[in-house]
Design an enzyme around this catalytic site. Structure first.
Site, short mmCIF file in Angstrom:
data_model
loop_
_atom_site.label_atom_id
_atom_site.label_comp_id
_atom_site.label_asym_id
_atom_site.label_seq_id
_atom_site.Cartn_x
_atom_site.Cartn_y
_atom_site.Cartn_z
N GLU A 59 0.80 -1.23 0.00
CA GLU A 59 0.00 0.00 0.00
C GLU A 59 0.82 1.27 0.00
O GLU A 59 0.31 2.32 -0.40
CB GLU A 59 -0.96 0.00 1.19
CG GLU A 59 -2.04 -1.06 1.06
CD GLU A 59 -3.16 -0.90 2.06
OE1 GLU A 59 -3.05 -0.06 2.98
OE2 GLU A 59 -4.15 -1.64 1.92
N PRO A 76 -16.76 -4.91 17.58
CA PRO A 76 -17.48 -5.43 16.41
C PRO A 76 -17.93 -4.34 15.43
O PRO A 76 -18.18 -4.62 14.26
CB PRO A 76 -18.68 -6.14 17.02
CG PRO A 76 -18.26 -6.48 18.40
CD PRO A 76 -17.34 -5.37 18.83
N GLU A 105 -3.49 6.90 -2.67
CA GLU A 105 -2.48 7.89 -2.30
C GLU A 105 -1.94 7.50 -0.93
O GLU A 105 -2.65 6.91 -0.12
CB GLU A 105 -3.16 9.27 -2.23
CG GLU A 105 -2.30 10.42 -1.86
CD GLU A 105 -3.08 11.74 -1.78
OE1 GLU A 105 -2.50 12.70 -1.26
OE2 GLU A 105 -4.24 11.79 -2.21
#
Length: 143
Positions: A59, A76, A105
């Site tokens: 990433e 949760p 980005e």
């Protein structure tokens, strides 16, 4: 014995880049749209540490080092797509992050200049990180 239904396991990273003040955030390519810590799902047969290294590279293009577990987050409601548990790591890197894979980005943001919106429970994780940097204490309870 029936297979248990459990939350999905994820990792997220608080990456500090040498010579820059702040944390790497990525602008998400997929829903929910917004800014997030780099991270993702742990693959079957993969350790959380390996998943963190892989997600950072995929990433942000950064090879991280000094990987340390920070905390686990398991509310949760932390991910609108479903119940996940995230093992969050701190890490260091050199160089300039660049968005790739699921990230449109990637950039380093100072703690007083985080972009909006921050998605998932990453605003809470960033607040916990700022408190840790200021006071030296990791979150006692992350839920």
């Amino acid at each position: 014995m029936p297979k248990p239904v459990t939350p999905l396991l994820t990792v997220d990273l608080l990456i500090e880049v040498r010579g820059r003040r702040g944390i790497v955030l990525v602008r998400r390519r997929h829903r929910p749209h917004g800014w997030a810590l780099p991270g993702g799902f742990v693959d079957r047969g993969e350790t959380v540490e390996h998943a963190a290294l892989r997600e950072a590279r995929e990433e942000t293009g950064l090879a991280v080092h000094r990987l340390r577990q920070f905390a686990a987050y398991s509310d949760p409601r932390r991910d609108p797509r479903g119940h996940t548990v995230s093992v969050v790591f701190t890490a260091e890197a050199s160089g300039a992050p660049r968005g790739a894979d699921d990230a449109e980005e990637a950039n380093v943001f100072a703690p007083d200049r985080f972009p909006r919106p921050i998605v998932f429970d990453h605003g809470r994780i960033l607040r916990d990180w700022k408190r840790w940097k200021r006071m030296g204490r990791r979150p006692a309870r992350t839920g």
